[in-house]
Scaffold this motif. Structure first.
Motif, short mmCIF file in Angstrom:
data_model
loop_
_atom_site.label_atom_id
_atom_site.label_comp_id
_atom_site.label_asym_id
_atom_site.label_seq_id
_atom_site.Cartn_x
_atom_site.Cartn_y
_atom_site.Cartn_z
N ALA A 1 23.52 16.37 3.15
CA ALA A 1 22.12 15.32 3.59
C ALA A 1 21.01 16.09 3.53
O ALA A 1 19.96 16.57 3.39
N ARG A 2 21.99 17.15 4.59
CA ARG A 2 20.64 18.13 5.29
C ARG A 2 20.20 19.15 4.59
O ARG A 2 19.23 19.08 4.82
N HIS A 3 20.79 19.90 3.71
CA HIS A 3 20.46 20.64 2.68
C HIS A 3 19.94 20.28 1.73
O HIS A 3 19.10 20.87 1.79
N ALA A 4 20.53 19.36 1.19
CA ALA A 4 18.91 18.06 0.02
C ALA A 4 17.30 18.40 0.58
O ALA A 4 16.95 18.15 -0.33
N GLU A 5 17.64 18.42 1.85
CA GLU A 5 16.04 17.78 2.88
C GLU A 5 15.68 18.68 2.74
O GLU A 5 14.70 18.44 2.37
N LYS A 6 16.37 20.23 2.64
CA LYS A 6 15.05 21.57 3.23
C LYS A 6 15.17 21.66 1.57
O LYS A 6 13.82 22.32 1.41
N ILE A 7 15.58 21.75 0.55
CA ILE A 7 16.27 22.62 -0.52
C ILE A 7 14.57 20.93 -1.92
O ILE A 7 13.42 21.90 -2.12
N PRO B 1 1.10 -1.56 0.18
CA PRO B 1 0.50 0.43 -0.20
C PRO B 1 0.20 1.37 -0.30
O PRO B 1 1.75 1.25 0.73
N PRO B 2 0.68 2.37 -0.19
CA PRO B 2 1.06 3.85 -0.67
C PRO B 2 1.81 3.87 0.49
O PRO B 2 3.53 4.55 1.03
N GLU B 3 0.96 4.02 1.97
CA GLU B 3 1.98 4.39 3.11
C GLU B 3 3.44 3.17 3.07
O GLU B 3 3.41 4.46 3.45
N LEU B 4 3.57 1.75 3.05
CA LEU B 4 4.14 1.39 3.60
C LEU B 4 5.11 1.39 2.32
O LEU B 4 6.27 2.10 2.76
N ILE B 5 5.07 1.94 1.05
CA ILE B 5 6.31 2.34 -0.01
C ILE B 5 7.01 3.63 0.37
O ILE B 5 8.05 3.82 0.31
N ALA B 6 6.15 4.65 1.34
CA ALA B 6 6.40 5.89 1.39
C ALA B 6 7.05 5.54 2.85
O ALA B 6 8.81 5.69 3.36
N GLN B 7 6.86 4.94 4.03
CA GLN B 7 8.12 4.12 4.62
C GLN B 7 9.15 3.21 4.08
O GLN B 7 10.03 3.61 5.00
N LYS B 8 8.99 2.57 3.70
CA LYS B 8 9.92 1.66 2.86
C LYS B 8 10.96 2.72 2.42
O LYS B 8 12.25 2.65 2.46
N GLU B 9 10.62 3.67 1.43
CA GLU B 9 11.34 4.78 1.01
C GLU B 9 12.27 5.65 2.11
O GLU B 9 13.54 5.75 2.12
N ASP B 10 11.15 5.46 3.15
CA ASP B 10 12.15 6.59 4.30
C ASP B 10 13.01 6.28 5.32
O ASP B 10 14.48 6.60 5.57
N LEU B 11 12.58 4.44 5.49
CA LEU B 11 13.91 3.74 6.03
C LEU B 11 14.70 3.40 5.27
O LEU B 11 16.62 3.57 5.93
N LEU B 12 14.99 3.15 3.64
CA LEU B 12 15.93 2.90 3.05
C LEU B 12 16.98 4.57 2.99
O LEU B 12 18.09 4.11 3.29
N LYS B 13 16.44 5.85 3.09
CA LYS B 13 17.62 6.83 3.66
C LYS B 13 18.54 6.46 4.87
O LYS B 13 19.10 6.72 4.96
N ASP B 14 17.45 6.32 5.58
CA ASP B 14 18.71 6.13 7.10
C ASP B 14 19.35 4.94 7.04
O ASP B 14 20.75 5.14 8.00
N VAL C 1 19.28 10.05 -0.61
CA VAL C 1 20.25 8.47 -1.32
C VAL C 1 21.28 9.08 -2.21
O VAL C 1 22.51 8.79 -1.77
N SER C 2 21.37 9.91 -3.19
CA SER C 2 22.01 10.86 -3.99
C SER C 2 23.54 11.03 -3.09
O SER C 2 24.42 11.05 -3.40
N ALA C 3 22.95 12.43 -2.16
CA ALA C 3 23.32 12.82 -1.48
C ALA C 3 24.39 12.02 -0.17
O ALA C 3 25.30 12.71 -0.55
#
Length: 242
Positions: free
Chosen positions: A107-113, A70-83, A126-128
């Motif tokens: 990464a900190r600047h990339a999150e804001k921008i 489901p979309p909620e889990l996809i978002a959680q999956k990608e967010d956790l991947l970053k960590d 992930v790229s950052a």
């Protein structure tokens, strides 16, 4: 014998419950072991809000295990991947705290921008974190940390790391493309690349300011002509011009 937790004969009150569809508000009945249900009124499929998906948020086999995510889990999956990528980056660089610190600032600047520009935050972050991952191999193989050598060595290392973490192929390909030319913008760049480029530029200018400070006029000139996004220019002024 079935596990008592999965055998409905052993279920207690509350094992079957109602939840409202987040799209239309229709009541949808859930069993406690349902991973997701589809709303009978509007057809929206949503995750069981009382289920702890645990490893499904990062496991590369999650879709085979529980079906279409489901979309909620996809978002959680990608967010956790970053960590998890951030952790792997630190493991890779070991005691090279200078490179770890630089990647973390980017990464900190990339999150804001990225949020301001409405980019793909999974790709951007992930790229950052991985943009300079080829720098040690560049030093080892070429005796240099020049941008072209970083860009040559980085994508292979980044790809192996992301495959190990179960990232999706499309995300891996885009991240590797960004890493493979992150110092050299093309004529027609993606928004995600522009965010990472601007974030790296801010971090590099921060470091140069500590070593050999530039005056405000010179900084403003660099910001006006070198950044690729308006949010990048704004963030650069906030960070660099006190």
């Amino acid at each position: 014998m079935k596990c008592p937790g999965q055998d409905s004969r052993y279920w207690k009150p509350g094992a079957i419950f109602d939840e409202k569809c987040p799209q239309c508000g229709q009541t949808v009945e859930f069993f406690k072991d349902d991973t997701a249900r589809r709303c009978g009124k509007c057809g929206h499929r949503f995750a069981n809000p009382k289920m702890d998906f645990g490893c499904a948020s990062y496991c590369q086999y999650a879709e085979e295990c529980i079906g279409d995510l489901p979309p909620e889990l996809i978002a959680q999956k990608e967010d956790l991947l970053k960590d998890r990528v951030a952790i792997e980056m630190k493991r890779y660089f070991k005691t090279d705290f200078r490179r770890i610190g630089h990647a973390t600032r980017v990464a900190r600047h990339a999150e804001k921008i990225g949020k301001s520009e409405k980019g793909n935050m999974a790709v951007i972050l992930v790229s950052a974190y991985l943009h300079d991952i080829g720098i040690h191999e560049a030093e080892k193989k070429h005796g240099s940390t020049s941008p072209e050598y970083q860009e040559k060595e980085g994508p292979v290392i980044a790809r192996e790391l992301m495959i190990k973490l179960g990232a999706k192929e499309g995300l891996i390909d885009e991240v590797c493309d960004i890493i493979g030319h992150h110092h050299h913008p093309r004529d027609d760049e993606s928004l995600n690349f522009k965010v990472v480029y601007d974030s790296d530029l801010i971090a590099n200018l921060e470091e140069k300011q500590k070593e050999d400070p530039m005056d405000v006029d010179r900084l403003n000139g660099i910001i006006d002509r070198s950044f690729l996004t308006e949010s990048g220019r704004q963030t650069a002024r906030e960070v660099l011009i006190k």
